[in-house]
Structures are given as C-alpha cells and as structure tokens.
Design a protein around this motif. Structure first.
Motif, PDB file in Angstrom:
ATOM      1  N   GLN A 199     -11.025   1.927  -3.760  1.00 44.70           N
ATOM      2  CA  GLN A 199     -11.381   3.365  -2.794  1.00 44.70           C
ATOM      3  C   GLN A 199     -12.727   3.226  -2.501  1.00 44.70           C
ATOM      4  N   SER A 231      -2.993   2.591  -6.100  1.00 47.06           N
ATOM      5  CA  SER A 231      -3.256   2.763  -4.828  1.00 47.06           C
ATOM      6  C   SER A 231      -2.455   1.537  -3.973  1.00 47.06           C
ATOM      7  N   GLY A 267      -2.110   6.602   0.522  1.00 47.20           N
ATOM      8  CA  GLY A 267      -2.993   5.988  -0.568  1.00 47.20           C
ATOM      9  C   GLY A 267      -2.709   6.333  -1.974  1.00 47.20           C
ATOM     10  N   GLN A 268      -1.380   6.657  -2.193  1.00 47.36           N
ATOM     11  CA  GLN A 268      -0.943   6.725  -3.672  1.00 47.36           C
ATOM     12  C   GLN A 268       0.315   5.843  -3.769  1.00 47.36           C
ATOM     13  N   ILE A 286      -6.214  -0.217  -8.258  1.00 47.09           N
ATOM     14  CA  ILE A 286      -6.783   0.980  -7.320  1.00 47.09           C
ATOM     15  C   ILE A 286      -7.999   0.611  -6.551  1.00 47.09           C
ATOM     16  N   GLN A 344       0.960  -1.276  -0.110  1.00 47.14           N
ATOM     17  CA  GLN A 344       0.008  -0.046   0.082  1.00 47.14           C
ATOM     18  C   GLN A 344       0.819   1.171   0.125  1.00 47.14           C
TER      19      GLN A 344
END
Length: 416
Positions: A101, A224, A74-75, A99, A70
């Motif tokens: 979310q 992510s 978050g990126q 990704i 991870q």
C-alpha cells in the motif's frame, strides 16, 4: 581457405611493408585499430545491456515475483485458498501472501512517500531480493507485533533515519469521525536498513510483518495480493493458465510482462538500436581495409606481374591478398575482444575515471534504476560479434584481391 607455403611467405612480407610503404602500414594500422574499437564497443555495450536487463529483471521479480493475484477492491480475503491453488499448479515454485500500500513515512518533520509492504516473517527472511542486503541492522530482528520495520537505504537517507529511529507511518484512510476521516499514524522502530540495488525500490520501500500491516491498514485477516514464482519466467502465461479459472472470482492475475511491459520493451529497442549503430564502426573499419589493400596492390603491381610470369595463378594472388586483409582483421578482432573484457572487468573504475575527468556523474542511480553499472557477457553473442567482424573484413578483401589477380603482367612489364 588453404594456402601454399610460398603464398604464406608473400602474405607475411606484405603484412610488414618496407620504408617506402610506411604510409600503407599507417593506413593498415588505422584499419586494425578501427576493427579493435568496433569489436570492443559491441562487446561492452551488449554486455552492459544484457547485464542491465538481467539485473533489473532479477531485482523486480525478486520483490514482485513472476506474477501476482490481486484481490478485487484491493483486498483478498480467501488468500489461503489462493495460495494452496497456486502451489498445486504445475510449474509454480512458490506463492507468498503480502500487503502492499502506498502511504507516507515521517521522521523529525520530514515526510516522504513510502510503499509499505507486509510479509510473513519467514517470507521476509527467505526473500532472495532482501536476503543478505542489509546495510545496517538485521532482518532477522523483525518480529510480529514488535512494531518494527525495515526501510530502504535511500528512504533512510531522505528521512535522516537510522537503526533505532522511530518513524511514523501515516495512513490517510483512517477512522471516520463526524469531523471527517482522521489520518491513522503509527510509530515503528527501524530494525534494519537494506539496499536491493534498484534506486526506486530503495527510495520507497518499508517492509514490516504481515500482521502489523493488517493492523495498520485495518484489513483484518485479509491481504492485498498473492505473489507467485514459477520455474520459467518466460513461460509464466502458459504455466498460470490453469490457475486463472480457479482464482478468477477472487482476483486478477498480472504477470511481470504486464507490470513492466514499457520498460522491457524500451530496453529491447535500445539494445537493437545500439547494436545497429555500433556495427557501423565495423563497416567503416572494413572500408579502411579496402583502402589499405588497394594501395598495397598498386605499390606491388610490378611484384604481382613478376609472380604471374613465374607461374602464380590468379587464385593464388587472390588468396595472398585475402590472407593479408583477413589477418589485419583477425588481429583487430582479437585485440578488441581483450580490450572489451578489460573494460567490462574494470567498468566501475572506468566510470569513476571518466567522472573525475569530465566532472560529471556518469552513472546516476535516479536515472538508471540500478545503483551500479551491471554487465553480463553472453559467450554466444560475443562469438557472433567476432564472426561478424571477421566476415566484414573478409568481404572487404575481395575487391582488392580481385584487382590484384586481374593485373596483366604484359602491360606492367612492357617497359621494364
């Protein structure tokens, strides 16, 4: 334990008492049924627990992998290098950028929580948890830039959407304006509806091409996380240990045990508790065998005395009554094994029948995670259950057999 021909003959006759000993036969029958039910219950419960854990593990790791890297904040910008480092690590079988979310999905005024997952087209089609799980439509129809998505069957039911429906994905983190942050809403056409078999996944997941997810979440070329699969899920820690230093500056590695620790620990505790409680049934059955043999010994006191005077040894008498009790237990174990495997084979029909009789939904996917009752029988575990049951039955015969061998023929025949 080897017994002679005449000992087998006597044991066989004692297994079929006469009319005057019908009550003893009834008690012995109860003992047999108790052993049968105990063995069947243990086989069924342990098979269901094994199946539940295995199915849940397969579904969870099928979608989430054995571990994920991870990205901080978050990126994960340098995800291509992470994928290359992961694939170069011995024991790693695959590394997939994705990704994920939590957002919202809306259709015809209905709004539901949705877990949006962006994956490369080839990864979507090859994912074992998704492959062949389409209820409607096809995952093969998903194309990058086509504004198409695949959604879980439970989410489709909640939204009232079907193939061809245009649903809206709402991203609360939209563009910033002088009036505040505006929600970003993009419409997608439902190209496929899938059902992986885990209620929570089917209730929330929305699958889309990676590029579309990047556009929706304004991530540019980033992702992510990177999902990692290994050769052995139980050794995921040692396998990924060399990778920790390589990706430590880019993200954090979290394996499946960390992500689902509470769930699998609860399953392990439940398994042990269930086994212990159900084993009590076998202990009760053993006491029934003790009772029936004690009554048999008391009713055959004169026969025992005659056998002793004819030269039968104490050991021979013990072998006779041990054989009688163990035979009852063996028949019960065999019948319990057959009953258990029948129950496992037709478990879906049994659950439906119980539901019809009681008027209750026995297997609720919202509570049980899985959409149907699983079962996976471990041959070694089944053999262990049968051996344990036979051991209990054997131990239950020792005291009555010792009492029979201790009979004094002089005292019994004194007034004959």
């Amino acid at each position: 334990m080897l017994i002679s021909r005449y000992e087998r003959m006597i044991a066989r006759r004692y297994l079929l008492p006469g009319r005057s000993e019908a009550f003893i036969a009834v008690v012995a029958g109860f003992s047999l049924v108790a052993v049968m039910l105990g063995v069947a219950a243990l086989i069924v419960v342990m098979s269901v627990m094994n199946g539940f854990r295995a199915e849940l593990f397969d579904k969870i790791t099928g979608l989430n992998g054995h571990a994920v890297v991870q990205g901080y904040g978050g990126q994960l910008r340098d995800w291509r290098q992470v994928v290359a480092d992961a694939k170069a690590t011995p024991g790693v079988t695959d590394a997939t950028p994705l990704i994920e979310q939590p957002l919202f999905a809306s259709f015809n005024g209905r709004v539901e929580f949705a877990q949006v997952r962006g994956m490369r087209i080839e990864d979507i089609r090859a994912n074992p948890a998704l492959k062949g799980k389409e209820v409607l439509g096809s995952l093969a129809s998903l194309q990058s830039g086509g504004e198409q998505v695949a959604i879980g069957s439970r989410l489709a039911e909640s939204l009232g959407a079907t193939i061809g429906s245009s649903i809206s994905i709402i991203n609360p983190s939209g563009a910033t304006t002088p009036f505040g942050t505006m929600f970003r809403t993009v419409q997608y056409k439902v190209a496929a509806i899938f059902e992986v078999g885990v209620y929570d996944f089917d209730k929330i997941f929305v699958i889309m091409p990676l590029e579309d997810a990047q556009t929706l979440l304004l991530l540019g070329d980033g992702v992510s996380m990177v999902e990692i699969d290994t050769k052995d899920a139980d050794k995921v820690g040692p396998i990924l240990a060399p990778l920790v230093d390589k990706v430590g500056s880019k993200g954090q590695i979290t394996d499946w045990r960390m992500m689902n620790r509470e769930l699998f620990e609860a399953l392990s505790v439940d398994r042990i508790v269930s086994f212990t409680i159900l084993s009590i049934i076998l202990v009760v059955a053993s006491f029934n065998i003790v009772s029936s043999l004690i009554m048999l010994v008391r009713s055959k006191t004169r026969d025992i005395a005659v056998l002793r005077t004819m030269g039968a040894s104490r050991a021979a008498l013990m072998r006779i009554f041990i054989t009688v009790g163990t035979a009852i237990g063996a028949v019960g174990v065999a019948a319990g094994g057959v009953l258990g495997f029948l129950f496992i084979t037709f478990r879906a029909q049994v659950v439906q029948f119980i539901g019809l009789v009681t008027g209750q939904e026995i297997w609720n996917p919202q509570m049980r995670f899985l959409t149907e009752l699983p079962a996976r029988t471990d041959p070694f575990e089944t053999i262990g259950i049968c051996v344990m049951a036979l051991l209990f039955c054997f131990l239950a015969t020792l005291y009555p057999a010792w009492k029979a061998a201790s009979t004094d023929p002089v005292q019994v025949l004194r007034y004959e």
